[in-house]
Design an enzyme around this catalytic site. Structure first.
Site, short mmCIF file in Angstrom:
data_model
loop_
_atom_site.label_atom_id
_atom_site.label_comp_id
_atom_site.label_asym_id
_atom_site.label_seq_id
_atom_site.Cartn_x
_atom_site.Cartn_y
_atom_site.Cartn_z
N HIS A 1 65.91 32.24 29.93
CA HIS A 1 66.04 32.51 28.28
C HIS A 1 67.07 33.77 28.29
O HIS A 1 67.38 33.85 27.06
CB HIS A 1 64.77 33.09 28.00
N ASN B 1 61.06 32.39 22.18
CA ASN B 1 60.64 33.57 22.81
C ASN B 1 59.20 34.14 22.24
O ASN B 1 58.27 34.39 23.12
CB ASN B 1 61.48 34.52 22.98
N HIS C 1 58.91 24.01 35.34
CA HIS C 1 57.54 23.68 34.73
C HIS C 1 56.48 23.62 35.62
O HIS C 1 55.28 22.93 35.33
CB HIS C 1 57.70 22.72 33.53
#
Length: 324
Positions: free
Chosen positions: A61, A89, A188
């Site tokens: 991010h 976010n 993930h």
């Protein structure tokens, strides 16, 4: 003629030139930097195991939005709306306090030396390795940005409803390959996602009023119970079958139709990415190698703008200089 304008110009140019990144950057100025960062990360995971997944994602991010410069860590100011409130976010990233703790420990050991941007890179690596994943050598030497931008983050970061084709195009803008797309999606392997991110797949895929046919029926039944219509969409669900262990279970789940996000499952349904999903589902070592390589490549992303070493990761030390 005064030399002052020339001196100022040369100073600004020097500030704008990026220092080459390299392993062992702090070997002389703060030799224990990586050990200190890892120790704090380890304690944070004991206190809150879910912090590993959150901390790891900070590299994604932060680096995708104008390079790896810790702009993500800056708080809002009266004149600057930051990335913490960006769509990708807000209500998603947490564990900001871990970076505060690492910075505090490093400031005590080596004041004004280690950048918050480098802390993100080190902590992301440590979160993975401490969760059972690979450990790799990080290149360090970044500076911290003076600004942050919610708008930039909203324009760049992908939605969980994105598909593999969109991710390939996005990653290509950063010179990241199709293999990098699949390997880095393996982040993930640990953590959880919100019901918000899966509701369309469960109840209205592509506006059809029906579930995504790619979801395994038994897995869909499980998700329907965890995320029924009308649920608080901030309820969280495991992203794979081993959410605390960084392994290749994520890819095995994709092969079985048990990907949580649309952006996950389409990696297996899309021909260009499917081969790597198969490869990583069958060979964990290959996944670990590709993931580490992808994280290093992502860590090389830089804005080229002037920076500093913040004393507090949430606040810039000085105001930005225009036109740099």
């Amino acid at each position: 003629m005064s030399l002052l304008p020339l001196v100022l110009f040369l100073l600004l140019i020097t500030m704008a030139v990026a220092t080459p990144l390299r392993p062992g950057f702090y070997s002389e100025t703060c030799p224990e930097a990586e050990v200190i960062a890892r120790d704090v990360m380890k304690k944070a995971m004991v206190r809150e195991p879910r912090s590993a997944a959150s901390v790891m994602r900070f590299q994604f991010h932060d680096c995708f939005v104008n390079g790896c410069d810790a702009s993500l860590l800056l708080d809002d100011t009266p004149t600057m709306l930051g990335e913490k409130l960006a769509l990708s976010n807000i209500n998603s990233l947490s564990s900001f306090e871990v970076f505060d703790e690492i910075k505090e420990a490093l400031e005590e050991a080596c004041p004004g030396t280690v950048s918050c941007a480098d802390i993100i890179i080190m902590a992301s690596r440590d979160a993975v390795s401490l969760s059972g994943g690979p450990k790799w050598e990080v290149k360090l030497g970044r500076q911290d940005s003076l600004t942050t931008s919610k708008e930039d983050s909203d324009n760049i970061m992908p939605s969980p409803r994105s598909n593999a084709s969109f991710l390939i195009d996005l990653f290509a803008k950063f010179n990241l390959s199709v293999k990098d797309v699949v390997a880095l999606s393996g982040s993930h392997s640990i953590g959880q996602g919100r019901c918000f991110s899966v509701m369309v797949r469960l109840y209205n895929q592509s506006g059809s009023g029906k579930p995504d046919p790619a979801i395994d029926p038994m897995y869909r039944e499980k998700l329907n119970k965890l995320c029924p219509l009308g649920v608080d969409e901030n309820v969280t669900v495991d992203l794979d079958a081993t959410p605390k262990l960084f392994d290749n279970q994520y890819f095995k789940d994709l092969v079985a139709g048990r990907g949580f996000l649309n952006s996950d499952q389409t990696l297996f349904t899309y021909p260009e990415t499917r081969e790597y999903v198969w490869l990583f589902s069958e060979d964990e070592d290959e996944f670990f190698k590709a993931f580490a390589e992808g994280m290093v490549k992502m860590g090389d992303l830089r804005s080229g703008r002037a920076g500093e070493i913040r004393s507090n990761c949430r606040v810039a030390n000085r105001k930005p200089v225009d036109n740099l």
